[in-house]
Design a protein around this motif. Structure first.
Motif, PDB file in Angstrom:
ATOM      1  N   VAL A 140      23.568 107.375 -16.376  1.00 32.82           N
ATOM      2  CA  VAL A 140      22.406 106.514 -15.936  1.00 32.82           C
ATOM      3  C   VAL A 140      21.966 105.055 -15.841  1.00 32.82           C
ATOM      4  N   PHE A 141      21.562 105.562 -17.014  1.00 30.84           N
ATOM      5  CA  PHE A 141      20.155 104.520 -17.448  1.00 30.84           C
ATOM      6  C   PHE A 141      21.131 103.322 -17.371  1.00 30.84           C
ATOM      7  N   LEU A 142      21.924 103.567 -18.918  1.00 27.38           N
ATOM      8  CA  LEU A 142      22.876 102.187 -19.323  1.00 27.38           C
ATOM      9  C   LEU A 142      23.478 101.763 -18.000  1.00 27.38           C
ATOM     10  N   SER A 143      24.276 102.681 -17.294  1.00 28.44           N
ATOM     11  CA  SER A 143      25.481 102.386 -16.660  1.00 28.44           C
ATOM     12  C   SER A 143      24.633 100.951 -15.686  1.00 28.44           C
ATOM     13  N   THR A 144      23.286 101.449 -15.228  1.00 30.08           N
ATOM     14  CA  THR A 144      22.521 100.710 -14.149  1.00 30.08           C
ATOM     15  C   THR A 144      22.441  99.138 -14.678  1.00 30.08           C
ATOM     16  N   HIS A 145      21.979  98.827 -16.140  1.00 33.96           N
ATOM     17  CA  HIS A 145      21.619  97.798 -16.249  1.00 33.96           C
ATOM     18  C   HIS A 145      22.843  97.144 -16.930  1.00 33.96           C
ATOM     19  N   ILE A 146      23.662  97.537 -17.568  1.00 32.70           N
ATOM     20  CA  ILE A 146      25.251  97.319 -17.758  1.00 32.70           C
ATOM     21  C   ILE A 146      25.770  96.430 -16.331  1.00 32.70           C
ATOM     22  N   VAL A 147      25.743  97.089 -15.814  1.00 36.29           N
ATOM     23  CA  VAL A 147      25.611  97.079 -13.673  1.00 36.29           C
ATOM     24  C   VAL A 147      25.213  95.249 -13.621  1.00 36.29           C
ATOM     25  N   GLY A 148      23.893  95.758 -13.945  1.00 39.56           N
ATOM     26  CA  GLY A 148      23.291  94.069 -13.679  1.00 39.56           C
ATOM     27  C   GLY A 148      23.063  93.319 -14.225  1.00 39.56           C
ATOM     28  N   VAL A 149      23.351  93.619 -15.848  1.00 38.59           N
ATOM     29  CA  VAL A 149      23.560  92.437 -16.651  1.00 38.59           C
ATOM     30  C   VAL A 149      25.030  91.503 -16.474  1.00 38.59           C
ATOM     31  N   LYS A 150      26.323  92.502 -16.210  1.00 38.99           N
ATOM     32  CA  LYS A 150      27.462  91.599 -15.539  1.00 38.99           C
ATOM     33  C   LYS A 150      27.642  90.606 -14.315  1.00 38.99           C
ATOM     34  N   GLU A 151      26.782  91.904 -13.693  1.00 36.61           N
ATOM     35  CA  GLU A 151      26.360  91.100 -12.265  1.00 36.61           C
ATOM     36  C   GLU A 151      26.023  89.969 -12.429  1.00 36.61           C
ATOM     37  N   HIS A 152      24.823  89.486 -12.680  1.00 34.92           N
ATOM     38  CA  HIS A 152      23.965  88.196 -12.939  1.00 34.92           C
ATOM     39  C   HIS A 152      23.708  87.638 -13.739  1.00 34.92           C
ATOM     40  N   GLY A 153      23.972  88.666 -15.331  1.00 33.01           N
ATOM     41  CA  GLY A 153      24.057  87.592 -16.091  1.00 33.01           C
ATOM     42  C   GLY A 153      22.501  87.586 -16.939  1.00 33.01           C
ATOM     43  N   ALA A 176      21.701 111.839 -17.907  1.00 37.20           N
ATOM     44  CA  ALA A 176      20.580 110.737 -17.126  1.00 37.20           C
ATOM     45  C   ALA A 176      20.849 109.002 -17.875  1.00 37.20           C
ATOM     46  N   ILE A 177      21.225 109.484 -19.435  1.00 33.42           N
ATOM     47  CA  ILE A 177      20.927 108.320 -20.189  1.00 33.42           C
ATOM     48  C   ILE A 177      22.404 107.165 -19.547  1.00 33.42           C
ATOM     49  N   ILE A 186      14.017 109.959 -17.315  1.00 33.83           N
ATOM     50  CA  ILE A 186      13.097 110.908 -17.719  1.00 33.83           C
ATOM     51  C   ILE A 186      13.404 112.367 -16.658  1.00 33.83           C
ATOM     52  N   SER A 187      13.317 111.255 -15.746  1.00 34.38           N
ATOM     53  CA  SER A 187      12.925 111.990 -14.256  1.00 34.38           C
ATOM     54  C   SER A 187      13.868 112.948 -13.678  1.00 34.38           C
ATOM     55  N   LEU A 188      15.088 112.369 -14.222  1.00 30.78           N
ATOM     56  CA  LEU A 188      16.554 112.529 -13.659  1.00 30.78           C
ATOM     57  C   LEU A 188      16.989 113.449 -14.675  1.00 30.78           C
ATOM     58  N   SER A 189      16.698 113.786 -16.228  1.00 27.10           N
ATOM     59  CA  SER A 189      17.572 115.223 -16.787  1.00 27.10           C
ATOM     60  C   SER A 189      16.392 115.759 -16.560  1.00 27.10           C
ATOM     61  N   LEU A 190      15.027 115.867 -15.820  1.00 25.17           N
ATOM     62  CA  LEU A 190      13.517 117.140 -16.008  1.00 25.17           C
ATOM     63  C   LEU A 190      14.125 117.660 -14.452  1.00 25.17           C
ATOM     64  N   ARG A 191      14.702 116.630 -13.994  1.00 23.41           N
ATOM     65  CA  ARG A 191      14.156 117.436 -12.408  1.00 23.41           C
ATOM     66  C   ARG A 191      14.941 118.595 -11.781  1.00 23.41           C
ATOM     67  N   ALA A 207      21.648 123.590 -17.084  1.00 23.58           N
ATOM     68  CA  ALA A 207      19.840 124.591 -17.371  1.00 23.58           C
ATOM     69  C   ALA A 207      19.507 124.252 -18.742  1.00 23.58           C
ATOM     70  N   ASN A 208      20.557 123.525 -19.778  1.00 27.81           N
ATOM     71  CA  ASN A 208      19.877 122.711 -20.802  1.00 27.81           C
ATOM     72  C   ASN A 208      19.471 121.500 -20.664  1.00 27.81           C
ATOM     73  N   LEU A 209      18.549 120.839 -21.096  1.00 31.19           N
ATOM     74  CA  LEU A 209      18.113 119.936 -21.439  1.00 31.19           C
ATOM     75  C   LEU A 209      18.809 118.498 -22.027  1.00 31.19           C
ATOM     76  N   ASN A 210      19.366 118.964 -22.701  1.00 30.54           N
ATOM     77  CA  ASN A 210      20.058 118.123 -23.777  1.00 30.54           C
ATOM     78  C   ASN A 210      21.647 117.440 -22.876  1.00 30.54           C
ATOM     79  N   THR A 211      22.035 118.452 -22.070  1.00 29.31           N
ATOM     80  CA  THR A 211      23.004 118.282 -21.109  1.00 29.31           C
ATOM     81  C   THR A 211      22.620 116.826 -20.125  1.00 29.31           C
TER      82      THR A 211
END
Length: 230
Positions: free
Chosen positions: A123-136, A120-121, A167-172, A111-115
């Motif tokens: 998930v966001f960082l993991s998404t792009h780290i996985v993408g770079v790791k998989e495809h360079g 969400a961050i 933003i949408s993940l955290s606000l929802r 119920a706190n936006l910081n949490t």
């Protein structure tokens, strides 16, 4: 022996006085640590003396973990198995954080936006780290679109779309859990007996749905980064 709730209250007051954090922020931090401690204790108890034929807490946790694993495989395919620990950890943390707010006097960290923003961050960082790791460097093709001469325009559109995800993940999650917490507090203040019960039952449903939605979107985002750009 110090009572856990007294220690939690002491920890909360310590955060407010020493770090000058707001009371809402101190509540979020204190109950976040409480959720992590609960998950750690449950995991230790469930894995202590593992049996071939599970029973009790081990059986309960195997059902939950197995269900999440099946969902990961069905949504992300076999390539998604390495990311099961990340997805399961986020799902269980969000779910327990949601449910703990249904206990009178307890505050749900989600119920706190910081949490929610922190989750969400991740998930966001993991998404792009996985993408770079998989495809360079070929991962950049995900932002270019299918037509080469539209690539400059598509790049900015895709970047904005990806930045809107945390933003949408955290606000929802924050909006649903904070709204339910406020409504529940109002009902408890006006009519403390019986009337809040339907809202608490609805809160259980909302807690599970929001944890499921957060987990599902995390899987979809990571699955998108694993796919080849077309």
């Amino acid at each position: 022996m110090v009572h856990p709730l007294l220690f939690l209250q002491f920890f909360r007051e310590l955060l407010v006085e020493t770090l000058h954090i707001s009371e809402a922020g101190a509540d979020a931090i204190a109950y976040t640590w409480l959720v992590m401690a609960l998950l750690l204790i449950v995991s230790l108890l469930a894995t202590k003396g593992l049996k071939t034929v599970p029973s009790g807490l081990q059986n309960f946790m195997e059902v939950i973990v197995g269900g999440i694993e099946n969902m990961v495989v069905e949504t992300m395919g076999e390539k998604g198995k390495p990311y099961f620990p990340l997805i399961a950890t986020i799902a269980l943390f969000v779910l327990v954080s949601n449910l703990i707010g249904l206990i009178p006097g307890f505050y749900p960290p989600t119920a706190n936006l910081n949490t929610t923003a922190a989750c969400a961050i991740i998930v966001f960082l993991s998404t792009h780290i996985v993408g770079v790791k998989e495809h360079g460097l070929h991962y950049l093709k995900h932002f270019m679109g299918p037509i080469w001469w539209l690539a400059p325009i598509m790049f900015f559109i895709e970047v904005i779309g990806h930045l809107s995800r945390p933003i949408s993940l955290s606000l929802r999650l924050f909006g649903n859990m904070n709204g339910h917490e406020l409504v529940l507090m109002i009902f408890f203040g006006l009519v403390p007996f019986l009337v809040p019960l339907p809202m608490m039952v609805m809160g259980v449903l909302v807690s599970f749905i929001q944890a499921f939605v957060f987990m599902l979107l995390a899987m979809i985002y990571i699955q998108g980064s694993l796919e080849e750009a077309h």
